[in-house]
Design an enzyme around this catalytic site. Structure first.
Site, PDB file in Angstrom:
ATOM      1  N   LYS A 163      44.336  32.085 -93.468  1.00 27.46           N
ATOM      2  CA  LYS A 163      45.468  32.995 -93.310  1.00 27.46           C
ATOM      3  C   LYS A 163      46.771  32.257 -93.572  1.00 27.46           C
ATOM      4  O   LYS A 163      46.961  31.136 -93.089  1.00 27.46           O
ATOM      5  CB  LYS A 163      45.439  33.557 -91.890  1.00 27.46           C
ATOM      6  CG  LYS A 163      46.498  34.589 -91.555  1.00 27.46           C
ATOM      7  CD  LYS A 163      46.324  35.047 -90.107  1.00 27.46           C
ATOM      8  CE  LYS A 163      47.306  36.128 -89.720  1.00 27.46           C
ATOM      9  NZ  LYS A 163      47.126  36.542 -88.306  1.00 27.46           N
ATOM     10  N   SER A 210      46.028  41.410 -87.882  1.00 25.45           N
ATOM     11  CA  SER A 210      46.895  40.931 -88.951  1.00 25.45           C
ATOM     12  C   SER A 210      46.196  39.966 -89.906  1.00 25.45           C
ATOM     13  O   SER A 210      46.747  39.580 -90.922  1.00 25.45           O
ATOM     14  CB  SER A 210      48.126  40.244 -88.349  1.00 25.45           C
ATOM     15  OG  SER A 210      47.745  39.104 -87.593  1.00 25.45           O
ATOM     16  N   SER A 252      43.658  40.607 -83.903  1.00 28.61           N
ATOM     17  CA  SER A 252      43.964  40.327 -85.304  1.00 28.61           C
ATOM     18  C   SER A 252      42.852  39.644 -86.081  1.00 28.61           C
ATOM     19  O   SER A 252      42.927  39.547 -87.302  1.00 28.61           O
ATOM     20  CB  SER A 252      45.234  39.470 -85.402  1.00 28.61           C
ATOM     21  OG  SER A 252      46.349  40.200 -84.965  1.00 28.61           O
TER      22      SER A 252
END
Length: 438
Positions: free
Chosen positions: A88, A162, A186
């Site tokens: 990420k 996310s 997330s």
């Protein structure tokens, strides 16, 4: 690429598959990295345009060459030798920007690796690419820098957030395994919505130094995302460990097993007592919606699988005042600003030293509403105190329920609705937690 590599099946390849191909001389790390890069070009940049990759590591092929030479000389350098990892774009990788999916940070090139990247490299992994995310780690996977990420199973639907880029990229076979970051759901939500395995480790097991939203914030945890539980366990083995730059990792000292793969036991659930928590607890969840009922059906099937595996199921169990206590969630009023400063201070020439400086960027106006809130967020100390009290009460209720029912674990839905439409998430009222009722 050699004919031997041509015979290697990239789709759904596991760490074990890749290492077996290396050992047999059917594949090299360079060939594998190039195969993933080609697939990213074909399906993420082109074709269906999944849009889950922000930056491909320009040093990935050179790293692969180095590892191929090491393998030829003396074998694997570690448990992730030659394994391409997707991470990420909230964690630093020297040589690539940490954009946070935002125009405000598009030119930020950190001069140090994050601790988790250091550990990956020590284990022989190749950090192949940085993935999309909810802008600044907030909400669903939309960002001013990249737009929206599409679900590989339905291009009109979201991947969740996310850590949605890692979820989609692992699902679409753009890398072998991935890493996300979670403060609330997330990792678990995009893992569920992209049909992969993912977990949020207990805070303190994995260092967040060199990761946006780190110490002294407590909620955020880096976690593994993979297509198989075994690969997830192998990746977690590498990630855990104490780091003095992230003091919360002192909590994890002495709690990590020799290997998480030791728990991959087909008979491991036999005799375990598992409680099933069915109380709806998602934001604005709608128990009457058809997709809520569909998810309930998935849970029911999972409960039957638990029974078939030999578990003793207690269905349902309840936690006293669950939603009342959850409703008190509140951020630490000072930790966000302090964490921002600590993160930026790792670089010799950071673009901003405070959140206020970042908000002065001419690009700030282009940020998503959730990202703007993430930078501006402040909290009343009194509200935060009430949240801390509620958190303690909730833990007591949880342990009381487990004690009274003699439970080894409690199971609940990772999400309560199916993936929402991208179109509904990028315009008011910004629906990204539940489907519209049909």
């Amino acid at each position: 690429m050699s004919s031997a590599a041509d015979s290697f099946t990239l789709q759904e390849a596991t760490i074990e598959d890749i290492h077996a191909a290396y050992a047999a001389g059917r594949l090299t790390a360079r060939q594998l990295v190039q195969m993933y890069i080609d697939r990213i070009e074909a399906y993420d940049r082109g074709g269906p345009g999944i849009n889950s990759i922000i930056t491909v590591n320009p040093a990935a092929l050179d790293e692969a060459d180095r590892l191929d030479a090491a393998f030829k000389a003396s074998g694997k350098v570690g448990p992730l030798h030659g394994i391409p990892v997707l991470i990420k774009d909230q964690a630093d990788l020297k040589g690539t920007p940490t954009t946070l999916g935002s125009l405000v940070f598009k030119d930020y090139y950190p001069d140090r690796d994050s601790r988790v990247v250091e550990k990956l490299k020590e284990a022989g992994a190749i950090v192949l690419a940085k993935t999309t995310l909810g802008e600044l780690g907030a909400g669903d996977t939309h960002g001013s820098l990249f737009g929206s990420t599409r679900n590989p199973y339905d291009l009109e639907r979201t991947v969740g957030g996310s850590s949605g880029g890692s979820g989609a990229a692992v699902s679409a076979n753009f890398g072998t395994v991935g890493i996300g970051q979670e403060g609330l759901a997330s990792i678990r939500r995009p893992s569920t919505w992209n049909c992969i395995a993912g977990m949020r480790p207990t805070a303190g097991l994995v260092s967040r130094s060199g990761v946006y939203s780190g110490w002294p914030q407590e909620a955020g945890s880096l976690g593994p995302m993979a297509r198989t539980v075994r690969d997830m366990a192998v990746l977690l083995d590498v990630m855990v460990g104490y780091d003095g730059d992230d003091p919360i990792t002192s909590r994890g000292v002495g709690h990590a097993p020799p290997s998480y793969t030791d728990f991959l036991d087909a008979e491991g659930l036999r005799g375990a007592r598992i409680g099933i928590l069915r109380t709806p607890m998602g934001y604005n969840t709608d128990p009457e919606a058809e997709d809520f009922k569909s998810i309930t059906g998935v849970l029911d099937n999972a409960v039957e699988e638990l029974r078939a595996a030999g578990a003793e199921v207690v269905d349902p169990v309840e936690l006293a005042r669950l939603n009342e206590l959850l409703a008190t969630r509140c951020a630490n009023p000072t930790a966000g600003e302090t964490a921002f400063g600590i993160y930026m201070a790792r670089s010799a020439n950071p673009p901003y030293r405070t959140r206020e400086e970042a908000m002065q960027s001419p690009e700030f106006a282009k940020l998503s509403d959730q990202a703007k809130v993430r930078l501006r967020v402040t909290a009343d100390p009194a509200d935060h105190y009430q949240y801390l009290l509620a958190r303690d009460h909730l833990m007591i209720h949880l342990l009381k329920t487990m004690a009274e029912h003699r439970l080894d674990a409690i199971v609940h839905k990772a999400v309560e609705h199916q993936p929402t439409l991208i179109a509904d998430g990028v315009k008011p009222p910004y629906v990204n937690h539940k489907a519209r009722r049909t």
